[in-house]
Design an enzyme around this catalytic site. Sequence first.
Site, PDB file in Angstrom:
ATOM      1  CG  ASP A 295      -0.316  -0.427   2.518  1.00 11.72           C
ATOM      2  OD1 ASP A 295       0.926  -0.383   2.604  1.00 11.72           O
ATOM      3  OD2 ASP A 295      -1.034  -0.794   3.446  1.00 11.72           O
TER       4      ASP A 295
ATOM      5  CG  HIS B  17      -5.797  -2.895   9.585  1.00 11.95           C
ATOM      6  ND1 HIS B  17      -5.840  -1.594  10.037  1.00 11.95           N
ATOM      7  CD2 HIS B  17      -4.492  -3.254   9.683  1.00 11.95           C
ATOM      8  CE1 HIS B  17      -4.623  -1.210  10.374  1.00 11.95           C
ATOM      9  NE2 HIS B  17      -3.787  -2.203  10.171  1.00 11.95           N
TER      10      HIS B  17
ATOM     11  CD  GLU C 232      -8.392   0.138   8.669  1.00 16.49           C
ATOM     12  OE1 GLU C 232      -8.690  -0.565   9.653  1.00 16.49           O
ATOM     13  OE2 GLU C 232      -7.293   0.730   8.562  1.00 16.49           O
TER      14      GLU C 232
HETATM   15  P1  PGA Z   1       2.388  -2.275  12.759  1.00 19.65           P
HETATM   16  O1  PGA Z   1       1.197  -2.245  11.711  1.00 19.65           O
HETATM   17  O2  PGA Z   1       3.369  -3.270  12.252  1.00 19.65           O
HETATM   18  O3  PGA Z   1       2.911  -0.873  12.754  1.00 19.65           O
HETATM   19  O4  PGA Z   1       1.783  -2.693  14.061  1.00 19.65           O
HETATM   20  C1  PGA Z   1       0.651  -3.441  11.275  1.00 19.65           C
HETATM   21  C2  PGA Z   1      -0.582  -3.120  10.472  1.00 19.65           C
HETATM   22  O5  PGA Z   1      -1.315  -2.209  10.884  1.00 19.65           O
HETATM   23  O6  PGA Z   1      -0.798  -3.772   9.446  1.00 19.65           O
END
Ligand code: PGA
Length: 239
Positions: A68, A139, A144
Site C-alpha cells: 500500500d 485489518h 479495514e
Molecule cells: P504495525 O502495523 O506493524 O505498525 O503494528 C501493522 C498493520 O497495521 O498492518
Amino acid sequence: MMRIIKAKSYQDLSRKAANIISAQVILKPNCVLGLATGSTPLGTYRQLVEWYRKDDIDFSKVTTFNLDEYVGLRPDDPQSYYSYMRQNLFDLTNLRPGSCHVPDGCAVDLAAACRDYDAAISEAGGIDLQLLGIGSNGHIAFNEPGAAFEKDTHIVSLRESTIAANSRFFPDGCVPRQAITMGIRLIMQARKILLIADGPGKRNALHRALYGPISAEIPASILQLHPDLTVICHVKEDD
Ligand code: PGA
C-alpha cells in the site's frame, strides 16, 4: 495449511521471518516478494540487510511489490511508504530499483494506477511470498473492518481515527485522507503468506483472525482459507 510459530521475543520473530524470506530467495532467486510497512517488519528487514552484508542473501533477481501507499504523497516524501522501504530495505541491499514496486499514490488517474499495479503483479508471475502485518482491529494492509473480500488493488478512504493518529507525522496539516492498497482477493492469491504479529496489543485480533468466524469484521480472518499460511507471533503479555 496454517502453521503457527510462537516466537520468544521480537528479535526471535524477526529472525524467523527473515529466515523464511531468505529461504524463499535461495530456493527461487527470481522470486516475487510482497512486502509490508509498519513497525513490525522493521526487525525482519534489519536482519535481511545484515545477511545481505554478509553475502548470505542475494536480491539481484528478486522483484518486490508493496501492499500500500498513501494517496497524494510523492515517493520522495519522508512519510511515504516508498521512503520507508528505501530507508529500511531497498537502498541497503542489491534489490534493483526497477524491480521494487510500491503503488503510485500520486498518479493523476488513480483507477488506472490500481489496474496497472494488478497487471504488473500478474506479468511478474504473481506473488510467491507475501509478508503481512495485522492491525489491532484485524485489518490487513488498508483493508479495514467491513472491507469487501473480493477486491484487487483499489483506493480506500482512511478512517477519521487513522487520519487523527497520523496527523503527528504531518506537521503541515496535509495528512493523507486516502490510500491505495492491495485488496484482499489479491493478497489471497499470493502462493505463500507470512503473517507477523508482535505485542499484546495484537493478541486479540490475531486470536479472532485465526480461530474466530471468517468475517469482514476481522479482515485477517479470511487468511484461514489460504492454502499456505505461516504465522509468527510474539503476543504474550509477560515476555
Ligand atoms: P504495525 O502495523 O506493524 O505498525 O503494528 C501493522 C498493520 O497495521 O498492518
